[in-house]
Design a protein around this motif. Structure first.
Motif, PDB file in Angstrom:
ATOM      1  N   VAL A 179      -1.258  42.122  -1.446  1.00 11.96           N
ATOM      2  CA  VAL A 179       0.002  41.396  -1.622  1.00 11.96           C
ATOM      3  C   VAL A 179       1.179  42.366  -1.666  1.00 11.96           C
ATOM      4  O   VAL A 179       2.188  42.180  -0.967  1.00 11.96           O
ATOM      5  CB  VAL A 179      -0.037  40.550  -2.911  1.00 11.96           C
ATOM      6  CG1 VAL A 179       1.353  39.973  -3.211  1.00 11.96           C
ATOM      7  CG2 VAL A 179      -1.055  39.432  -2.787  1.00 11.96           C
ATOM      8  N   TRP A 223       3.909  42.618   1.350  1.00 16.41           N
ATOM      9  CA  TRP A 223       5.263  42.270   0.914  1.00 16.41           C
ATOM     10  C   TRP A 223       6.224  43.425   1.175  1.00 16.41           C
ATOM     11  O   TRP A 223       7.310  43.259   1.730  1.00 16.41           O
ATOM     12  CB  TRP A 223       5.231  41.904  -0.562  1.00 16.41           C
ATOM     13  CG  TRP A 223       6.513  41.342  -1.124  1.00 16.41           C
ATOM     14  CD1 TRP A 223       7.768  41.399  -0.573  1.00 16.41           C
ATOM     15  CD2 TRP A 223       6.646  40.633  -2.354  1.00 16.41           C
ATOM     16  NE1 TRP A 223       8.680  40.792  -1.384  1.00 16.41           N
ATOM     17  CE2 TRP A 223       8.019  40.297  -2.491  1.00 16.41           C
ATOM     18  CE3 TRP A 223       5.756  40.259  -3.362  1.00 16.41           C
ATOM     19  CZ2 TRP A 223       8.513  39.609  -3.605  1.00 16.41           C
ATOM     20  CZ3 TRP A 223       6.242  39.571  -4.471  1.00 16.41           C
ATOM     21  CH2 TRP A 223       7.600  39.249  -4.567  1.00 16.41           C
ATOM     22  N   PHE A 239       8.137  42.289   4.349  1.00 18.21           N
ATOM     23  CA  PHE A 239       9.128  41.315   3.913  1.00 18.21           C
ATOM     24  C   PHE A 239      10.253  41.885   3.048  1.00 18.21           C
ATOM     25  O   PHE A 239      11.273  41.210   2.875  1.00 18.21           O
ATOM     26  CB  PHE A 239       8.435  40.176   3.156  1.00 18.21           C
ATOM     27  CG  PHE A 239       7.441  39.423   3.993  1.00 18.21           C
ATOM     28  CD1 PHE A 239       7.870  38.442   4.860  1.00 18.21           C
ATOM     29  CD2 PHE A 239       6.093  39.720   3.935  1.00 18.21           C
ATOM     30  CE1 PHE A 239       6.960  37.735   5.640  1.00 18.21           C
ATOM     31  CE2 PHE A 239       5.168  39.031   4.711  1.00 18.21           C
ATOM     32  CZ  PHE A 239       5.611  38.034   5.570  1.00 18.21           C
ATOM     33  N   PRO A 280       7.378  44.137  -5.225  1.00 18.82           N
ATOM     34  CA  PRO A 280       6.178  44.591  -4.503  1.00 18.82           C
ATOM     35  C   PRO A 280       5.750  46.003  -4.903  1.00 18.82           C
ATOM     36  O   PRO A 280       4.555  46.311  -4.883  1.00 18.82           O
ATOM     37  CB  PRO A 280       6.605  44.526  -3.032  1.00 18.82           C
ATOM     38  CG  PRO A 280       8.090  44.544  -3.039  1.00 18.82           C
ATOM     39  CD  PRO A 280       8.490  43.836  -4.287  1.00 18.82           C
TER      40      PRO A 280
END
Length: 245
Positions: free
Chosen positions: A36, A40, A44, A202
């Motif tokens: 994750v 991320w 992102f 993150p």
């Protein structure tokens, strides 16, 4: 009597059988967190206004570098516990931690170089923090080698523990290097609130995931070391017999 719990915790057989049940869950949690956090951060998180996309290596470099320092401190604590309370497991875990910490330090140096090329225009500079991290790498290797350098395992354990304790000074230098000297390496950003929340979340997820991954690997490697040193003990034979059934 008040230290009985410590000696029980320091028993190789008890530790091996207790931690074995937790390892699958620890690896699973570490995998999910790192997946994750990495996706991320790399896919992102927003582009940095100064470094562009090159800063994204931070989501790997910073957690790994942080764990390398933590690994050394924990290794030194294990060495101190072994010297003070004579617990065999402490020295086993110290030996397992050394190559593992060296691996994390190596990855930190490599990812730092990848980050340094577009940022500083060079793969390597003899910067205070980078140099002290390189020394940390050799300290890990030195502790591991010193444990096997003596025919008497007790002497090797004690010598390695003393070296690990002395080397803690270098960890302090790593942490303070960006404050004590003029350095190309950027100063601490997280504690000063200099990281935007969209990048911080993150990063913190990856740091937590890296903590759990490190502990999982440490416990796994410690189990291997326990079996190697305790292979002639009856409890190891009993475990081997159960696995064959």
């Amino acid at each position: 009597m008040r230290w009985n719990w410590l000696y029980k915790l320091g028993t190789p057989s008890w530790f091996y059988q207790y931690i074995r049940a937790w390892l699958p869950y620890m690896y699973s949690v570490a995998f999910v967190l790192l997946l994750v956090g990495t996706v991320w951060g790399l896919g992102f998180a927003p582009i940095d206004s100064k470094q562009g996309n090159s800063y994204r290596i931070l989501f790997i470099h910073a957690p790994v570098a942080h764990i390398a320092e933590v690994a050394y401190v924990l290794m030194a604590i294990m060495g101190a516990v072994g010297l003070i309370w004579k617990t065999k497991l402490s020295f086993m875990m110290m030996k397992a931690s050394a190559p593992l910490g060296a691996a994390f330090t190596f990855v930190a140096l490599v990812t730092g170089s990848i980050w340094g090329k577009p940022t500083w225009g060079a793969w390597w500079v003899w910067d205070a923090r980078i140099t002290s991290m390189l020394i940390l790498f050799f300290l890990f290797l030195g502790v591991y080698a010193l444990q096997d350098a003596y025919k008497n395992s007790d002497a090797g354990n004690k010598a390695a523990a003393v070296l690990s304790l002395v080397g803690v000074i270098n960890v302090i230098i790593i942490k303070k290097s960006v404050e004590w000297w003029y350095t190309l390496h950027q100063p601490a950003s997280i504690m000063k609130g200099a990281v935007d929340i969209s990048m911080l979340i993150p990063l913190l997820i990856n740091i937590l995931g890296m903590y759990i991954l490190y502990l999982s690997l440490l416990f796994s490697w410690s189990q291997v070391e326990i079996l190697r040193q305790e292979r002639r003990k009856q409890w190891v034979r009993d475990i081997a017999l159960k696995s064959e059934l």
